[in-house]
Design an enzyme around this catalytic site. Structure first.
Site, PDB file in Angstrom:
ATOM      1  N   ASP A 353       0.880  -1.299   0.221  1.00  0.00           N
ATOM      2  CA  ASP A 353       0.190   0.245  -0.094  1.00  0.00           C
ATOM      3  C   ASP A 353       0.977   1.070   0.025  1.00  0.00           C
ATOM      4  OD1 ASP A 353       1.009   0.019   2.576  1.00  0.00           O
ATOM      5  OD2 ASP A 353      -0.873   0.389   3.799  1.00  0.00           O
ATOM      6  N   ASP A 623      -1.441  -2.797   6.337  1.00  0.00           N
ATOM      7  CA  ASP A 623      -1.747  -2.318   7.831  1.00  0.00           C
ATOM      8  C   ASP A 623      -3.192  -2.101   7.986  1.00  0.00           C
ATOM      9  OD1 ASP A 623      -1.808   0.200   6.471  1.00  0.00           O
ATOM     10  OD2 ASP A 623      -0.613   1.107   7.999  1.00  0.00           O
ATOM     11  N   ASP A 627      -6.877  -4.496   3.921  1.00  0.00           N
ATOM     12  CA  ASP A 627      -5.780  -5.246   3.373  1.00  0.00           C
ATOM     13  C   ASP A 627      -5.679  -6.659   3.996  1.00  0.00           C
ATOM     14  OD1 ASP A 627      -4.436  -3.175   2.018  1.00  0.00           O
ATOM     15  OD2 ASP A 627      -3.514  -2.370   4.090  1.00  0.00           O
ATOM     16  N   ASN A 691      30.398 -41.156  -2.284  1.00  0.00           N
ATOM     17  CA  ASN A 691      30.980 -42.160  -1.558  1.00  0.00           C
ATOM     18  C   ASN A 691      30.248 -43.571  -1.726  1.00  0.00           C
ATOM     19  OD1 ASN A 691      32.496 -40.406   0.029  1.00  0.00           O
ATOM     20  ND2 ASN A 691      30.860 -40.050   1.447  1.00  0.00           N
ATOM     21  N   ASN A 716      32.513 -40.004  10.355  1.00  0.00           N
ATOM     22  CA  ASN A 716      31.311 -39.329  10.035  1.00  0.00           C
ATOM     23  C   ASN A 716      30.957 -38.184  11.265  1.00  0.00           C
ATOM     24  OD1 ASN A 716      28.424 -38.937   8.882  1.00  0.00           O
ATOM     25  ND2 ASN A 716      27.857 -39.642  10.782  1.00  0.00           N
ATOM     26  N   ASP A 720      30.042 -34.283  10.512  1.00  0.00           N
ATOM     27  CA  ASP A 720      29.181 -33.537  10.999  1.00  0.00           C
ATOM     28  C   ASP A 720      29.298 -32.316  11.893  1.00  0.00           C
ATOM     29  OD1 ASP A 720      27.380 -35.187   9.857  1.00  0.00           O
ATOM     30  OD2 ASP A 720      27.032 -36.586  11.427  1.00  0.00           O
TER      31      ASP A 720
END
Length: 881
Positions: A353, A623, A627, A691, A716, A720
């Site tokens: 607006d 607002d 709206d 892999n 692993n 991670d």
């Protein structure tokens, strides 16, 4: 009437609503156990204890323990839990005395717990930041209580029996029976799905529950609906979870429609799970047949499964979204749902607006003119405008406030003391005007109307020129329109003021009485453009977000604002023109045009819907009452703390700072968040895909396991840990310039093109260890395993720096220090483990120093190959992340 429900299930009592609707007005206070002046303070306290707060179920009220437990709920954690159980059975329960090995159980459990704790911590941190800001956003209502003046209170404090006054723009704060009303129209679309407002009255409704839907009761207003126009007083009879909306909220709390981003994450998750499920039996069978040790083969397959499981994916996704929400909260932006962050980054078009967004939201009364366009020296026009604004009980808009403020500055407030209010005809969006009826001490009664020029001229038959009342002929109307047009060209909003005297009628004034009015003058208001507006729109445009103005203002004003902020004013259209078009005609227009003026609320919604149908992600910033439907329709509804209640309730994001520069920051934060998630997903998907080939090759041709199960788990686990810094990484500025949406098809291409490259260098490492170093016997398998462990960990850790940018890593684009630092630490730990006693207990052996030049060469070649593949990928597909 009042009895406390002890049942744990919330079922709306329709019988009570129908009974409340039937009550005659003369018996109404007795039935509801209240008074015409409202409840006294002692009764309010008693009922508050009995019925609790007027608050419906919200997801953010979850118990922290439940939230923590939910952090474990995802497909990858389920797989890891299953693998933990298998490891516990094989390594502990079934192991021979003295050979019990807790290592696998501890490592897998550690991965599960750390991932869940990090996810819970990030979500909690974001929620606390958001809740802290949410305390600054309150919904209030006007209540009448005995012994006190009418006052605004938080809607949570309402109790059954309270008298509540509502007006245009208010959200109905609880289920209530109307006892007084004036042209009351209520929007119930949030409850019924019907966009047309319904009229509510105070007269008893004798309809029974067998022949009518409870929502159709004409004297009952339900929580969550909003007042479109008019005023009313009602008595609250249901609050909180016992209200109609509360019973619905109780059943749907915690559910959320899956977005494209959610679906994309799910697709990736299950794609990687399918790879893992394929690998377990293949690796198990190959190693069982080639090595002959089926138990060891199974343990290795389980370890490979853990290695291929992207256990950190839930944490990385949540961590990125949470970090984005926290970053935006520091800029006074409330994110109701973490997933709204990604929508910010995906937004192609921002519809906004005009008032308060592009302009300062601080309207001043700049000029007041007589009907002939001359200055109002005697302030007759100003006085009539002041009467209209002062005596109205509806929502006082910014222009009413400007009039009241201007009169106060002039010290003219005492002029109202000569008059008393008789009646009013509230504002609505169809008429675009409002009227009050006042009477002076001599008994002279008049109606004063103020509103949009076009609508005002349609009800005026006369005009006042130099004290004389003259017919408003066509040429005089054209002159009035020209006066308004000239002021509009100067960037001012113009209202017309008219009046008419009534000598006989003294009550029940209605819209029909707004006729044969006398035009007395004009009011010109100025809402200055925000200093940042032009720069903000330019920045949004540079970042790939197109801005469109959707306004209820007239075409001239919208064009004037558009011109000032740099939008193409030739591409504009009005609501009246839109109304004549079919959707197929309107589609290309809404895509191309920048300015839309004189729009109704439904037309705003229609424009947003048509933009979405063309594949755009659309945001809407609004607002106002008008709206609300557009905010719901948009992919991301954005409102502000100063917005009316229904707008805040409809929005996904609430800005405590109504400024387009804040939106630009949100867009960039959304893209950064999305980019960091995609980094991890593409890196994990391609790495796991590579892999898969590496493990298949090693399992088929080596006489021993390429790595022990525990070594796979350690690798692993370290990998991670290295990825936990990704949410803190930056994105290249070029990446942030375009909207980013999920594209699952690109992930498959990426995996196929990039994944096998790592396999080439894994196999190269096998060949170097086998032929160059001669690690071919069972007695040397620990050296082979150590060599592959180090190369595998370092290549996986380095891959994030290769994938995180389409540029040359470290030279043209560098990761943030947390990412670099964690990469160095994990690489150092990976190289150092074989040289420690812990490494020895895990089956590692120290590598000779001449291994490291080969390692350096392999890693360098790997990075160069990835960079070359990246260049080809970008040349052919014109994208990377």
């Amino acid at each position: 009437m009042w009895r406390k429900k002890m049942t744990s299930r919330y079922v709306f009592d329709t019988g009570r609503a129908f009974e409340a609707a039937k009550q005659p007005l003369e018996n109404i206070y007795l039935y509801f156990k209240t008074t015409p002046n409202g409840l006294d303070s002692d009764e309010v306290k008693d009922r508050n204890r009995q019925y609790g707060l007027n608050d419906i179920a919200h997801e953010h009220h979850k118990n922290p323990i439940i939230l923590f437990l939910s952090s474990f709920v995802n497909p990858f954690t389920g797989i890891l839990v299953g693998l933990t159980i298998v490891s516990f059975i094989l390594d502990v329960l079934l192991a021979a005395p003295g050979k019990k090995n807790w290592t696998s159980v501890i490592i897998i459990s550690g991965i599960i717990i750390i991932s869940a704790i990090l996810r819970f911590w990030q979500e909690t941190k974001a929620r606390l930041a958001t809740n802290g800001l949410m305390k600054m956003v309150t919904n209030t209502c006007s209540v009448l209580r005995s012994g006190e003046k009418e006052k605004e209170i938080d809607i949570c404090e309402l109790v059954p029996g309270d008298l509540v006054r509502v007006a245009a723009g208010d959200m109905i704060p609880a289920d209530m029976r109307i006892i007084e009303s004036k042209d009351l129209f209520v929007g119930q679309s949030s409850l019924t799905g019907e966009s047309e407002p319904v009229e509510k009255v105070s007269v008893p409704d004798e309809t029974d529950s067998q022949s009518m839907n409870v929502l159709d009761l004409r004297n009952i207003c339900f929580m969550g609906s909003n007042v479109i126009s008019g005023t009313a007083i009602g008595i609250v009879f249901e609050t909180g979870n016992h209200s109609y909306m509360g019973t619905i909220a109780k059943t749907i709390t915690g559910t959320r429609v899956a977005t494209a981003f959610d679906k994309g994450i799910s697709k990736v998750s299950y794609l990687l799970i399918r790879f893992m499920l394929f690998m377990i039996p293949f690796v198990f069978i190959i190693n069982g047949f080639t090595k002959g040790d089926w138990l060891q083969a199974f343990l290795f397959a389980v370890s490979v499964a853990v290695g291929l499981t992207p256990a950190m994916l839930p944490m990385i996704v949540t961590g990125n979204l949470a970090k984005g929400a926290i970053a935006m909260s520091k800029k006074k932006t409330i994110v109701k749902d973490l997933n709204a962050i990604q929508n910010f980054g995906a937004m192609h078009i921002l519809c906004t607006d005009k008032t308060g967004t592009l302009t300062c939201d601080h309207i001043v009364l700049e000029r007041y003119l007589k009907a002939d366009g001359q200055d109002d020296g005697d302030k007759r026009v100003l006085r009539h405008a002041y009467y209209n604004s002062y005596f109205q009980t509806g929502l006082k808009n910014l222009m009413d406030q400007a009039i009241l403020s201007h009169v106060k500055e002039l010290g003219m407030e005492n002029v109202k003391d000569e008059y008393t209010k008789v009646d009013e005809i509230p504002f609505d969006f169809q008429r675009r005007r409002m009227s009050v009826v006042i009477e002076n001490r001599k008994g002279k009664r008049q109606i004063i109307t103020k509103g949009a020029v076009e609508e005002m001229l349609s009800i005026c038959s006369y005009e006042e020129i130099k004290g004389k009342i003259l017919p408003l002929e066509l040429d005089r109307k054209e002159k009035a329109e020209k006066i308004s047009w000239t002021l509009n060209q100067e960037g001012m909003r113009v209202l017309a003021v008219a009046q008419r005297s009534f000598f006989t009628k003294d009550h029940d004034f209605a819209v029909e009485d707004e006729n044969k009015m006398v035009l007395i003058g004009f009011l010109a208001f100025l809402d200055p453009l925000k200093p940042s507006a032009t720069a903000a729109i330019k920045q949004l445009h540079e970042n790939g977000v197109e801005v469109k103005i959707l306004s209820g203002d007239n075409d001239v004003i919208v064009k004037n604002i558009g011109r000032q902020v740099g939008l193409d004013t030739r591409l504009s259209i009005t609501g009246m023109e839109i109304e004549q078009m079919e959707d197929r005609e309107l589609k290309p227009i809404v895509k191309e045009y920048k300015l839309f003026s004189k729009l109704t609320p439904l037309q705003k919604t229609r424009i947003i819907s048509l933009l979405q149908n063309q594949g755009n992600t659309v945001g809407f910033l609004g607002d106002g009452i008008n709206d609300a439907s557009a905010l719901r329709q948009a992919d991301i509804g954005i409102s502000v703390d100063s917005a009316v209640d229904i707008a805040k309730e409809s929005a996904d994001i609430i800005l405590l700072k109504k400024d387009l520069l804040v939106l630009e920051s949100g867009v960039l934060e959304g893209r950064k968040t999305f980019g960091n998630i995609i980094k991890y997903i593409k890196m994990t998907a391609s790495s796991n895909f590579g892999n898969m080939f590496s493990v298949m090759a090693a399992s088929a041709f080596l006489p021993f396991l390429p790595m022990l199960p525990v070594q796979v788990l350690i690798q692993n686990f370290l990998y991670d840990i290295s990825q936990t810094a990704i949410p803190f990484d930056r994105m290249d500025s070029e990446y942030l310039r375009k909207p980013r949406i999920w594209d699952a098809s690109d992930l498959s291409r990426f995996m196929i093109c990039i994944g096998p490259i790592s396999s080439i260098f894994d196999i190269t490492t096998f060949l170097v260890l086998w032929y160059i170093f001669g690690y071919q016997s069972q007695g040397q398998q620990n050296l082979f395993q150590s060599g592959w462990f180090i190369e595998g960990l370092l290549s996986q850790t380095l891959i994030v720096h290769m994938i995180r940018t389409p540029k040359i890593p470290f030279l043209q684009s560098r990761a943030t220090w947390p990412v670099i630092l964690l990469t160095i630490i994990i690489m150092a730990v990976g190289i150092g483990i074989p040289y420690t006693s812990i490494g020895h207990s895990l089956g590692f052996a120290p590598m000779p120093m001449n291994y490291f030049p080969w390692l350096f060469g392999i890693l360098l070649a790997y990075c160069m190959a990835i960079q070359f593949a990246k260049k080809l990928y970008i040349q052919h597909l014109h994208r990377w992340l």
